[in-house]
Write a protein that holds these residues in place. Structure first.
Motif, PDB file in Angstrom:
ATOM      1  N   PRO A 191      -1.152   2.627   6.421  1.00 24.15           N
ATOM      2  CA  PRO A 191       0.243   3.087   6.396  1.00 24.15           C
ATOM      3  C   PRO A 191       0.913   2.573   5.126  1.00 24.15           C
ATOM      4  CG  PRO A 191       0.088   1.130   7.728  1.00 24.15           C
ATOM      5  CD  PRO A 191      -1.318   1.431   7.272  1.00 24.15           C
ATOM      6  N   LYS A 192       2.066   3.076   4.831  1.00 20.02           N
ATOM      7  CA  LYS A 192       2.854   2.527   3.718  1.00 20.02           C
ATOM      8  C   LYS A 192       3.355   1.144   4.117  1.00 20.02           C
ATOM      9  CE  LYS A 192       6.784   3.555   0.665  1.00 20.02           C
ATOM     10  NZ  LYS A 192       7.274   2.154   0.682  1.00 20.02           N
ATOM     11  N   SER A 197       0.826  -1.216   0.000  1.00 23.34           N
ATOM     12  CA  SER A 197       0.000   0.000   0.000  1.00 23.34           C
ATOM     13  C   SER A 197       0.855   1.260   0.000  1.00 23.34           C
ATOM     14  CB  SER A 197      -0.916   0.020   1.219  1.00 23.34           C
ATOM     15  OG  SER A 197      -0.138   0.163   2.406  1.00 23.34           O
ATOM     16  N   LYS A 198       0.275   2.319  -0.494  1.00 20.21           N
ATOM     17  CA  LYS A 198       0.885   3.640  -0.398  1.00 20.21           C
ATOM     18  C   LYS A 198       0.358   4.313   0.869  1.00 20.21           C
ATOM     19  CE  LYS A 198       0.726   3.905  -5.443  1.00 20.21           C
ATOM     20  NZ  LYS A 198       0.064   4.555  -6.611  1.00 20.21           N
ATOM     21  N   LYS A 199       1.100   5.267   1.362  1.00 23.71           N
ATOM     22  CA  LYS A 199       0.710   5.957   2.590  1.00 23.71           C
ATOM     23  C   LYS A 199      -0.627   6.669   2.400  1.00 23.71           C
ATOM     24  CE  LYS A 199       2.346   9.392   5.976  1.00 23.71           C
ATOM     25  NZ  LYS A 199       1.816   8.631   7.100  1.00 23.71           N
ATOM     26  N   ASP A 200      -1.523   6.497   3.360  1.00 20.89           N
ATOM     27  CA  ASP A 200      -2.824   7.174   3.452  1.00 20.89           C
ATOM     28  C   ASP A 200      -3.855   6.669   2.446  1.00 20.89           C
ATOM     29  OD1 ASP A 200      -1.879   8.694   5.553  1.00 20.89           O
ATOM     30  OD2 ASP A 200      -1.278  10.376   4.284  1.00 20.89           O
ATOM     31  N   GLU A 201      -3.629   5.517   1.821  1.00 17.33           N
ATOM     32  CA  GLU A 201      -4.718   4.901   1.061  1.00 17.33           C
ATOM     33  C   GLU A 201      -5.798   4.469   2.043  1.00 17.33           C
ATOM     34  OE1 GLU A 201      -3.769   2.733  -2.866  1.00 17.33           O
ATOM     35  OE2 GLU A 201      -2.158   2.137  -1.502  1.00 17.33           O
ATOM     36  N   GLN A 202      -7.046   4.374   1.561  1.00 17.93           N
ATOM     37  CA  GLN A 202      -8.151   4.086   2.469  1.00 17.93           C
ATOM     38  C   GLN A 202      -8.951   2.872   2.008  1.00 17.93           C
ATOM     39  OE1 GLN A 202     -10.305   7.824   2.835  1.00 17.93           O
ATOM     40  NE2 GLN A 202      -9.080   8.365   4.632  1.00 17.93           N
ATOM     41  N   THR A 221       1.212  -3.738  10.113  1.00 18.49           N
ATOM     42  CA  THR A 221      -0.065  -3.156   9.702  1.00 18.49           C
ATOM     43  C   THR A 221      -1.095  -3.286  10.812  1.00 18.49           C
ATOM     44  OG1 THR A 221       0.412  -3.744   7.409  1.00 18.49           O
ATOM     45  CG2 THR A 221      -1.858  -3.205   7.945  1.00 18.49           C
ATOM     46  N   ARG A 277     -10.648   2.846   7.166  1.00 16.43           N
ATOM     47  CA  ARG A 277      -9.309   2.805   7.736  1.00 16.43           C
ATOM     48  C   ARG A 277      -8.303   3.443   6.785  1.00 16.43           C
ATOM     49  NH1 ARG A 277      -9.750  -0.649  12.065  1.00 16.43           N
ATOM     50  NH2 ARG A 277     -11.520  -2.089  11.974  1.00 16.43           N
ATOM     51  N   THR A 278      -7.426   4.276   7.371  1.00 20.44           N
ATOM     52  CA  THR A 278      -6.338   4.890   6.610  1.00 20.44           C
ATOM     53  C   THR A 278      -5.101   4.018   6.772  1.00 20.44           C
ATOM     54  OG1 THR A 278      -7.247   7.096   6.977  1.00 20.44           O
ATOM     55  CG2 THR A 278      -4.927   6.952   6.324  1.00 20.44           C
TER      56      THR A 278
END
Length: 666
Positions: free
Chosen positions: A187-188, A170-175, A235, A184-185
């Motif tokens: 983390p990278k 995941s990329k940072k702040d994907e939801q 995570t 949920r937001t």
């Protein structure tokens, strides 16, 4: 983890009572926290250690019981899908893993469902006894097989997925909105699965609502993966989410279990929903080759102190499903089953032999020791130091290294000077302690009703801002003590007594200018340029906040510096075999010292040297004459006369080299 006994009994015959079974499991490393009985069945609550993920399922527990009692393990055979040939034409799943290390092993395929109804009563009851709520046939079957095998999985509604499926970091702040309805937001670095339009799974933790199965689902995509444990754990902490699946995925699971698990789910879905396979089963990273380890029988004897025969050892290991590949009278080679991911070296095999043989059956033997043992060595230093404190009347405490802002402020410590935990789980446990004082003060508070003298000590790490070479915060090991209702001289006497017992005498105690962070007066304790620690009284303001009336003193010392300045002492254990004493008299030049003779004798006698003493140093006929008594020994047998003559000859040859002349011709 809860498991009904009736479920375990399907896979292994249990003749013992529940109390005996729980005790035998405990002795082999599987702890039973509780036994609950209702409606004619009993449920065991297991506490499984992190190194044994193979026991996070009914099959794993049954396998342990079968090994303990040397009984047959009967589990469902690996499912053969001969009767479930894919429909024509085959449907295909396009699934791509961008970072292979995140998901190195998996099985997946499509299963067409006849209908999604409520699960059969036997399955519902078994899930409920295991602490899981029944939802629908698909979810219940996947949960059931997870509890059975210890391998989690996820079922997606195939009709809600668009195009190619991709597993990536995941990329940072994907939801994502997970199945529990929470947005949920991320983390990278979280593992996610997405189709061509949206994220459909927070992998290893919880699926997304956009792909969940419901009463309208006709086809599911079943994915049984092995994820990177560290990524799952990070995570889980970052998003504050734990589940039965994540608890398992963050362990090192059997890399070969995913295929069997897929086939087991397919079989149960066929029985409950008339499900059938409508695509090929794709299995990646399967099978993984098993590890092979070479072990010596001598290692087992040296570590366990047991004189087991080769046949006894291999029989124990075969009960645990280790395959013996070859053996002779002294060594053997075995193959480790893939589900034992905790086995990596010969010493792990030794532990397996010991725990199944029964640690409680070990004979009482005296441990082997070297000729000289450092009683304040690396492993014993803290134990000896704790003993010194106890002799001086102090009691040891253990306190948390995580503190609240309130406790820090009440102790006169500013929170901005402390390290804060990034992902706190509890508000009162968010700052890392900068000193052991706070835990000791809390112990005093818990005992403040006592009007008598109270003194506690504690060992532990303290954390300060600043980084080491490895990028981690400074973590210094300390030992500290606190005294209330003590006089100054008594508290200082304890400090001096501890240092004296460690052989530290060259220290200085110097008053510090101003007050310390404890609000009172203090002194620094130094040895040369090394700052050993501080000693002083606690400020009145801090004591009043805590309603402590008596005078309170405190000291904190650097444990590593204490260890480095401690004067080492050694002891010599009793010898197994007798020594031989003899005296050697010699003429010695006046410029030779006794130390010169001693070095020659120790070097010449080598491993046979025990002790020596100077009996006489005088003048005879104008010459310097010395008489030395020497003791020889051998650690494995009694010395014979011929042995003594050889040792003596080596010593005399060495003495001649420094111009020492025997008075009596040998």
């Amino acid at each position: 983890m809860k498991i009904p006994i009736s479920w375990i009994k399907e896979y292994v015959d249990i003749k013992e009572g529940l109390g005996r079974l729980a005790e035998d499991l405990q002795f082999t490393g599987t702890k039973i926290e509780a036994i609950n009985t209702s409606k004619g069945d009993s449920t065991f609550e297991f506490e499984i250690t992190p190194n044994r993920p193979d026991c996070l399922g009914v099959i794993g527990i049954s396998r342990e019981i079968a090994a303990i009692y040397n009984r047959k393990l009967s589990i469902p055979a690996s499912f053969s899908h001969t009767d479930f040939n894919p429909a024509v034409p085959n449907q295909k799943v396009r699934f791509k893993v961008l970072q292979k290390e995140l998901c190195p092993n998996y099985s997946l395929g499509l299963i067409s469902l006849g209908n999604i109804t409520s699960s059969p009563q036997w399955l519902v009851e078994r899930l409920e006894r295991s602490g899981i709520r029944s939802i629908n046939a698909v979810v219940d079957v996947t949960n059931y097989v997870m509890l059975e095998t210890g391998q989690p999985m996820h079922a997606f509604d195939w009709n809600k997925i668009k195009g190619q499926i991709t597993l990536r970091e995941s990329k940072k702040d994907e939801q994502i909105i997970t199945l529990d309805g929470v947005e949920r937001t991320l983390p990278k670095g979280a593992i996610i699965i997405e189709d061509e339009e949206k994220i459909i799974d927070l992998a290893g933790l919880m699926g997304a609502r956009v792909s969940e199965t419901d009463q309208n689902t006709t086809t599911i995509l079943l994915q049984v993966p092995i994820y990177d444990p560290l990524a799952i754990r990070k995570t889980s902490q970052a998003v504050g989410l734990r589940s039965e699946a994540s608890n398992r995925f963050e362990k090192k699971l059997d890399p070969n279990a995913h295929r069997y698990t897929f086939e087991r789910v397919l079989e149960l879905l066929h029985n409950t929903t008339s499900g059938r396979l409508v695509s090929p089963i794709t299995s990646v990273g399967f099978p993984v080759e098993n590890k092979v380890i070479n072990v010596s029988l001598a290692l087992i004897k040296d570590v366990l102190g047991l004189n087991l025969k080769m046949g006894e050892v291999t029989a124990i290991l075969e009960r645990l499903d280790f395959a013996i590949k070859s053996k002779d009278s002294r060594n053997f080679t075995l193959e480790v089953p893939s589900f034992r991911t905790d086995i990596n070296a010969p010493i792990d095999i030794v532990e397996e032999v010991g725990r199944l043989y029964g640690f409680n059956k070990f004979p009482k033997t005296i441990p082997l020791s070297s000729q000289q043992t450092d009683y304040q060595g690396e492993g014993n230093f803290e134990i000896n130091l704790k003993y010194h404190f106890a002799l001086l009347g102090l009691k040891e405490i253990y306190s948390s290294s995580l503190l609240s802002a309130r406790l820090l402020e009440n102790s006169g410590i500013k929170v901005e000077n402390c390290l804060r935990v990034a992902n706190r789980l509890v508000v009162d446990h968010e700052y890392l302690r900068p000193t052991l004082f706070i835990g000791l003060l809390q112990a005093i508070l818990d005992n403040r009703k006592s009007k008598s003298r109270i003194a506690f000590f504690e060992f532990g790490k303290v954390f300060t801002k600043g980084t080491q070479k490895d990028g981690l915060p400074l973590q210094e090991a300390k030992v500290a003590a606190i005294f209330t209702n003590y006089e100054f001289r008594d508290a200082k006497g304890v400090l001096e007594g501890v240092l004296q017992k460690l052989g530290i005498t060259n220290y200085k105690v110097q008053a510090s200018s101003g007050s310390t962070f404890l609000g009172g007066t203090s002194s620094s304790i130094t040895i040369g340029k090394d700052s050993l620690g501080i000693f002083g009284d606690i400020g009145r303001q801090i004591l009043e906040r805590s309603a402590i009336e008596g005078e309170t003193y405190f000291f904190e010392l650097d444990l590593e510096l204490l260890k480095s300045h401690t004067k080492r002492k050694t002891f010599t254990p009793n010898l197994k075999f007798p020594t031989v004493k003899e005296s050697i008299s010699m003429f010695l030049p006046d410029d030779k010292k006794f130390e010169d003779i001693a070095q020659v004798i120790k070097k010449s006698a080598a491993e046979n040297y025990h002790t020596m003493s100077l009996i006489e140093d005088t003048q005879i006929s104008g010459k310097r004459s010395v008489l030395i008594q020497i003791e020889y020994f051998h650690q494995n047998h009694t010395l014979k006369q011929t042995d003594v003559e050889k040792i003596r000859g080596k010593i005399l040859d060495g003495l001649k080299a420094i111009d020492a002349q025997p008075r009596i011709k040998q």
